[in-house]
Design a protein around this motif. Structure first.
Motif, PDB file in Angstrom:
ATOM      1  N   LYS A   1     -13.669 -32.770 -35.286  1.00 37.74           N
ATOM      2  CA  LYS A   1     -14.492 -33.831 -35.860  1.00 37.74           C
ATOM      3  C   LYS A   1     -15.338 -33.292 -37.003  1.00 37.74           C
ATOM      4  O   LYS A   1     -15.502 -33.935 -38.048  1.00 37.74           O
ATOM      5  CB  LYS A   1     -15.377 -34.438 -34.771  1.00 37.74           C
ATOM      6  CG  LYS A   1     -16.239 -35.596 -35.248  1.00 37.74           C
ATOM      7  CD  LYS A   1     -17.086 -36.146 -34.117  1.00 37.74           C
ATOM      8  CE  LYS A   1     -17.969 -37.298 -34.619  1.00 37.74           C
ATOM      9  NZ  LYS A   1     -18.840 -37.835 -33.547  1.00 37.74           N
ATOM     10  N   GLU A   2     -15.887 -32.091 -36.814  1.00 41.14           N
ATOM     11  CA  GLU A   2     -16.718 -31.476 -37.854  1.00 41.14           C
ATOM     12  C   GLU A   2     -15.893 -31.126 -39.087  1.00 41.14           C
ATOM     13  O   GLU A   2     -16.338 -31.323 -40.229  1.00 41.14           O
ATOM     14  CB  GLU A   2     -17.395 -30.222 -37.292  1.00 41.14           C
ATOM     15  CG  GLU A   2     -18.417 -30.505 -36.188  1.00 41.14           C
ATOM     16  CD  GLU A   2     -18.963 -29.242 -35.551  1.00 41.14           C
ATOM     17  OE1 GLU A   2     -20.166 -29.209 -35.267  1.00 41.14           O
ATOM     18  OE2 GLU A   2     -18.169 -28.293 -35.350  1.00 41.14           O
ATOM     19  N   LYS A   3     -14.681 -30.627 -38.859  1.00 40.86           N
ATOM     20  CA  LYS A   3     -13.796 -30.303 -39.987  1.00 40.86           C
ATOM     21  C   LYS A   3     -13.455 -31.565 -40.781  1.00 40.86           C
ATOM     22  O   LYS A   3     -13.475 -31.569 -42.017  1.00 40.86           O
ATOM     23  CB  LYS A   3     -12.509 -29.647 -39.493  1.00 40.86           C
ATOM     24  CG  LYS A   3     -12.700 -28.306 -38.814  1.00 40.86           C
ATOM     25  CD  LYS A   3     -11.371 -27.811 -38.258  1.00 40.86           C
ATOM     26  CE  LYS A   3     -11.533 -26.574 -37.392  1.00 40.86           C
ATOM     27  NZ  LYS A   3     -10.269 -26.177 -36.756  1.00 40.86           N
ATOM     28  N   ASN A   4     -13.139 -32.642 -40.063  1.00 39.97           N
ATOM     29  CA  ASN A   4     -12.767 -33.890 -40.729  1.00 39.97           C
ATOM     30  C   ASN A   4     -13.928 -34.478 -41.509  1.00 39.97           C
ATOM     31  O   ASN A   4     -13.729 -35.081 -42.575  1.00 39.97           O
ATOM     32  CB  ASN A   4     -12.235 -34.895 -39.712  1.00 39.97           C
ATOM     33  CG  ASN A   4     -10.890 -34.478 -39.140  1.00 39.97           C
ATOM     34  OD1 ASN A   4     -10.091 -33.826 -39.823  1.00 39.97           O
ATOM     35  ND2 ASN A   4     -10.627 -34.830 -37.886  1.00 39.97           N
TER      36      ASN A   4
ATOM     37  N   TRP B   1      -8.006 -23.532 -43.364  1.00 40.38           N
ATOM     38  CA  TRP B   1      -8.980 -24.342 -44.095  1.00 40.38           C
ATOM     39  C   TRP B   1      -9.605 -23.522 -45.203  1.00 40.38           C
ATOM     40  O   TRP B   1      -9.925 -22.356 -45.028  1.00 40.38           O
ATOM     41  CB  TRP B   1     -10.071 -24.843 -43.143  1.00 40.38           C
ATOM     42  CG  TRP B   1      -9.549 -25.837 -42.137  1.00 40.38           C
ATOM     43  CD1 TRP B   1      -9.016 -25.541 -40.924  1.00 40.38           C
ATOM     44  CD2 TRP B   1      -9.494 -27.248 -42.279  1.00 40.38           C
ATOM     45  NE1 TRP B   1      -8.624 -26.694 -40.283  1.00 40.38           N
ATOM     46  CE2 TRP B   1      -8.919 -27.773 -41.107  1.00 40.38           C
ATOM     47  CE3 TRP B   1      -9.875 -28.138 -43.281  1.00 40.38           C
ATOM     48  CZ2 TRP B   1      -8.718 -29.136 -40.900  1.00 40.38           C
ATOM     49  CZ3 TRP B   1      -9.680 -29.500 -43.079  1.00 40.38           C
ATOM     50  CH2 TRP B   1      -9.107 -29.979 -41.917  1.00 40.38           C
ATOM     51  N   GLU B   2      -9.768 -24.173 -46.363  1.00 42.50           N
ATOM     52  CA  GLU B   2     -10.393 -23.523 -47.519  1.00 42.50           C
ATOM     53  C   GLU B   2     -11.514 -24.402 -48.062  1.00 42.50           C
ATOM     54  O   GLU B   2     -11.452 -25.627 -47.966  1.00 42.50           O
ATOM     55  CB  GLU B   2      -9.368 -23.293 -48.638  1.00 42.50           C
ATOM     56  CG  GLU B   2      -8.433 -22.138 -48.402  1.00 42.50           C
ATOM     57  CD  GLU B   2      -7.551 -21.891 -49.615  1.00 42.50           C
ATOM     58  OE1 GLU B   2      -7.670 -22.657 -50.608  1.00 42.50           O
ATOM     59  OE2 GLU B   2      -6.749 -20.944 -49.573  1.00 42.50           O
ATOM     60  N   LEU B   3     -12.521 -23.748 -48.644  1.00 43.77           N
ATOM     61  CA  LEU B   3     -13.612 -24.490 -49.265  1.00 43.77           C
ATOM     62  C   LEU B   3     -13.168 -24.991 -50.637  1.00 43.77           C
ATOM     63  O   LEU B   3     -12.470 -24.300 -51.373  1.00 43.77           O
ATOM     64  CB  LEU B   3     -14.849 -23.597 -49.439  1.00 43.77           C
ATOM     65  CG  LEU B   3     -15.470 -22.974 -48.182  1.00 43.77           C
ATOM     66  CD1 LEU B   3     -16.778 -22.264 -48.555  1.00 43.77           C
ATOM     67  CD2 LEU B   3     -15.729 -24.013 -47.120  1.00 43.77           C
TER      68      LEU B   3
ATOM     69  N   ASP C   1     -24.215 -24.123 -42.925  1.00 46.43           N
ATOM     70  CA  ASP C   1     -23.849 -23.191 -41.855  1.00 46.43           C
ATOM     71  C   ASP C   1     -22.372 -23.321 -41.494  1.00 46.43           C
ATOM     72  O   ASP C   1     -21.678 -22.311 -41.283  1.00 46.43           O
ATOM     73  CB  ASP C   1     -24.718 -23.439 -40.609  1.00 46.43           C
ATOM     74  CG  ASP C   1     -26.191 -23.112 -40.869  1.00 46.43           C
ATOM     75  OD1 ASP C   1     -26.460 -22.352 -41.829  1.00 46.43           O
ATOM     76  OD2 ASP C   1     -27.056 -23.628 -40.120  1.00 46.43           O
ATOM     77  N   LYS C   2     -21.878 -24.560 -41.435  1.00 46.92           N
ATOM     78  CA  LYS C   2     -20.469 -24.789 -41.097  1.00 46.92           C
ATOM     79  C   LYS C   2     -19.551 -24.240 -42.189  1.00 46.92           C
ATOM     80  O   LYS C   2     -18.506 -23.635 -41.901  1.00 46.92           O
ATOM     81  CB  LYS C   2     -20.212 -26.279 -40.891  1.00 46.92           C
ATOM     82  CG  LYS C   2     -20.911 -26.869 -39.673  1.00 46.92           C
ATOM     83  CD  LYS C   2     -20.763 -28.382 -39.627  1.00 46.92           C
ATOM     84  CE  LYS C   2     -21.550 -28.980 -38.465  1.00 46.92           C
ATOM     85  NZ  LYS C   2     -21.504 -30.462 -38.463  1.00 46.92           N
ATOM     86  N   LEU C   3     -19.924 -24.455 -43.435  1.00 47.44           N
ATOM     87  CA  LEU C   3     -19.105 -23.967 -44.542  1.00 47.44           C
ATOM     88  C   LEU C   3     -19.089 -22.445 -44.586  1.00 47.44           C
ATOM     89  O   LEU C   3     -18.069 -21.832 -44.937  1.00 47.44           O
ATOM     90  CB  LEU C   3     -19.616 -24.530 -45.870  1.00 47.44           C
ATOM     91  CG  LEU C   3     -19.446 -26.047 -46.063  1.00 47.44           C
ATOM     92  CD1 LEU C   3     -20.073 -26.495 -47.365  1.00 47.44           C
ATOM     93  CD2 LEU C   3     -17.971 -26.433 -46.028  1.00 47.44           C
TER      94      LEU C   3
ATOM     95  N   LEU D   1     -14.045 -29.444 -47.923  1.00 42.85           N
ATOM     96  CA  LEU D   1     -13.102 -28.622 -47.176  1.00 42.85           C
ATOM     97  C   LEU D   1     -11.710 -29.211 -47.353  1.00 42.85           C
ATOM     98  O   LEU D   1     -11.552 -30.431 -47.459  1.00 42.85           O
ATOM     99  CB  LEU D   1     -13.501 -28.637 -45.695  1.00 42.85           C
ATOM    100  CG  LEU D   1     -13.045 -27.479 -44.796  1.00 42.85           C
ATOM    101  CD1 LEU D   1     -13.632 -26.176 -45.302  1.00 42.85           C
ATOM    102  CD2 LEU D   1     -13.494 -27.744 -43.370  1.00 42.85           C
ATOM    103  N   SER D   2     -10.691 -28.385 -47.395  1.00 40.91           N
ATOM    104  CA  SER D   2      -9.315 -28.869 -47.487  1.00 40.91           C
ATOM    105  C   SER D   2      -8.405 -27.990 -46.647  1.00 40.91           C
ATOM    106  O   SER D   2      -8.632 -26.781 -46.516  1.00 40.91           O
ATOM    107  CB  SER D   2      -8.834 -28.872 -48.943  1.00 40.91           C
ATOM    108  OG  SER D   2      -8.883 -27.570 -49.491  1.00 40.91           O
TER     109      SER D   2
END
Length: 497
Positions: A154-157, A61-63, A138-140, A165-166
């Motif tokens: 779920k948080e990633k989606n 995962w990348e920002l 915080d998640k990022l 996020l991608s």
């Protein structure tokens, strides 16, 4: 680092590694772009058995750009909360902020702020809580530090849905030693020379294996002319639309079929020597369907079938003169006459593509010879709307969609229309053809039923070719160096070897 330096460093790392090395990690250690290292790997793979490389794929995962901004400055909703002072902030002022609109809806959803719509100065925003926790940021930050595993799917989606996020697929190579591994690169020989055979040095040299599947150098050869390629495309379009091709192998035609049968008067300017090529030997034609010829003579000189005709002394001597045909409509006239001789009329759709000749002064817009495309449809109940519909369908199949129709005059069609198409290169409308409904004075003397209508259109092959392809694409089409001069009325083409 030079390409040679990358190759040497990569080989040393492979030699020192226990098992193998990963191309992505190696590129990071060496401080070079991963694609540069991949190029080095492929160069080494070309040397037989020097190394082995296994392609591997991994996802991480990348920002996004917006996600990186939030990781640095905070989420939109947190920044909205921070922008609202204890005494509140007018809603209009908040919306002027770059993050105001998105952050407002998210902060309202989180119940961090509230709106007082009854405030005397207009809607005003106040804080609903004293402190907040910016969980989005915080998640990022976790993702940015490589701790994505601490987030639930779920948080990633949810972050992905907000385009913060991608998920990226990364391809890399796992590189190991080959059976002939060496840190010294010896370029194999590609050619066995007489000197090697004479001195025996070929025994100690390593040769690159022959690739018997490699393509050889393409030989110089001829190419189809671009007009012939487009002609084939036109023919295919007609056949797909259910048309039958007419025989057009008679370049020499009598004036009767070229002009008189089309209800074109003998004093018409197009029949003069400065517009038409007349044949000197044989100068005259002698075989005509006599009953039909008499009906044509009568419609010209006296009228008939509801028409008053042209009221002139029609002469067989003019009709007998042989010419190089000025249009393929002469062929259409012959085919319609043949159709009229059937016991029972059947609807038909004809087309032709062939050369015609005009006694023109040669210049940038005129040639003495060009190709004419013609379509003819005979059936009961046809209208001008049917003609326009067929033309739209015909040109759309060619890739020309912008059409306009303009009223025009032709001796043998009424009503008549000129067809224009928008030329993207010239940025203007260019005439591409002529069309119309054949007059009763032409059809009824042939013997066709009175309720049969014939719609037709004709165009030059050269004009749609330039409109569809343009000069640059025609150069690619022909495969040769082409010297083309773009003109309003068509191209002058010359192939240069």
């Amino acid at each position: 680092m030079s390409d040679a330096g990358v190759l040497e460093t990569l080989l040393r790392r492979i030699e020192a590694a226990d098992g193998g090395v990963d191309s992505l990690e190696t590129a990071s250690v060496l401080g070079v772009d991963h694609q540069v290292l991949v190029g080095a790997v492929k160069s080494l793979l070309a040397l037989e058995d020097l190394i082995s490389a296994e392609l591997r794929s991994s996802k991480h995962w990348e920002l996004s750009g917006e996600g990186t901004e939030i990781a640095e400055q905070g989420s939109h909703e947190a920044r909205v909360f921070s922008s609202v002072p204890p005494e509140g902030l007018p809603q209009t002022e908040l919306m002027k902020l770059s993050f105001g609109k998105i952050g407002f809806s998210k902060a309202m959803s989180n119940k961090w702020i509230k709106v007082d719509k009854t405030h005397e100065g207009g809607p005003r925003i106040f804080r609903s809580v004293e402190n907040i926790e910016d969980q989005v940021r915080d998640k990022l930050l976790l993702v940015q530090k490589g701790n994505t595993s601490q987030l639930e799917e779920k948080e990633k989606n949810e972050l992905k849905k907000r385009k913060l996020l991608s998920e990226v697929t990364v391809k890399s190579y796992w590189i190991t030693k080959g059976s002939c591994f060496s840190t010294t690169i010896t370029k194999p020989e590609t050619e066995l020379t007489p000197e090697m055979i004479a001195n025996g040095s070929w025994k100690e040299k390593k040769f690159k294996p022959y690739n018997f599947e490699a393509l050889g150098v393409a030989p110089d050869c001829g190419h189809l002319h671009p007009l012939m390629k487009v002609r084939t495309q036109f023919r295919q379009i007609f056949l797909e639309m259910g048309f039958t091709e007419m025989p057009t192998n008679n370049f020499i035609e009598s004036s009767f079929w070229n002009f008189d049968s089309l209800f074109q008067p003998q004093q018409h300017p197009a029949r003069d020597a400065h517009d038409t090529f007349f044949i000197s030997d044989p100068a005259l034609a002698h075989e005509f369907p006599l009953e039909y010829l008499e009906r044509v003579k009568k419609i010209h000189s006296e009228g008939g079938y509801g028409s008053q005709g042209y009221k002139y002394d029609w002469k067989i001597e003019e009709a007998q003169k042989n010419i190089l045909r000025t249009h393929t409509t002469a062929v259409s006239a012959r085919m319609l006459y043949k159709l009229a001789q059937q016991e029972k009329f059947t609807p038909v759709k004809y087309f032709s593509i062939d050369r015609v000749f005009r006694n023109e002064t040669l210049d940038a817009t005129h040639l003495a010879e060009f190709h004419q495309i013609e379509g003819v449809v005979a059936d009961r109940g046809l209208t001008l709307g049917d003609l326009m519909g067929i033309l739209h369908q015909f040109f759309t199949k060619l890739g020309i969609t912008k059409l306009r129709f303009k009223p025009a005059y032709n001796p043998y069609t009424e009503p008549s229309m000129e067809v224009f198409s928008y030329h993207e290169g010239l940025k203007k409308w260019v005439e591409v053809g002529n069309s119309g409904v054949f007059r009763p004075e032409m059809l009824l003397p042939m013997g066709l039923p009175e309720d049969v209508t014939v719609i037709a259109w004709g165009l030059s092959l050269e004009r749609p070719t330039m409109i569809k392809y343009g000069i640059n694409n025609i150069r690619e089409l022909v495969g040769h160096k082409v010297n083309l001069q773009m003109v309003y009325d068509g191209p002058i083409c010359r192939l240069e070897s």
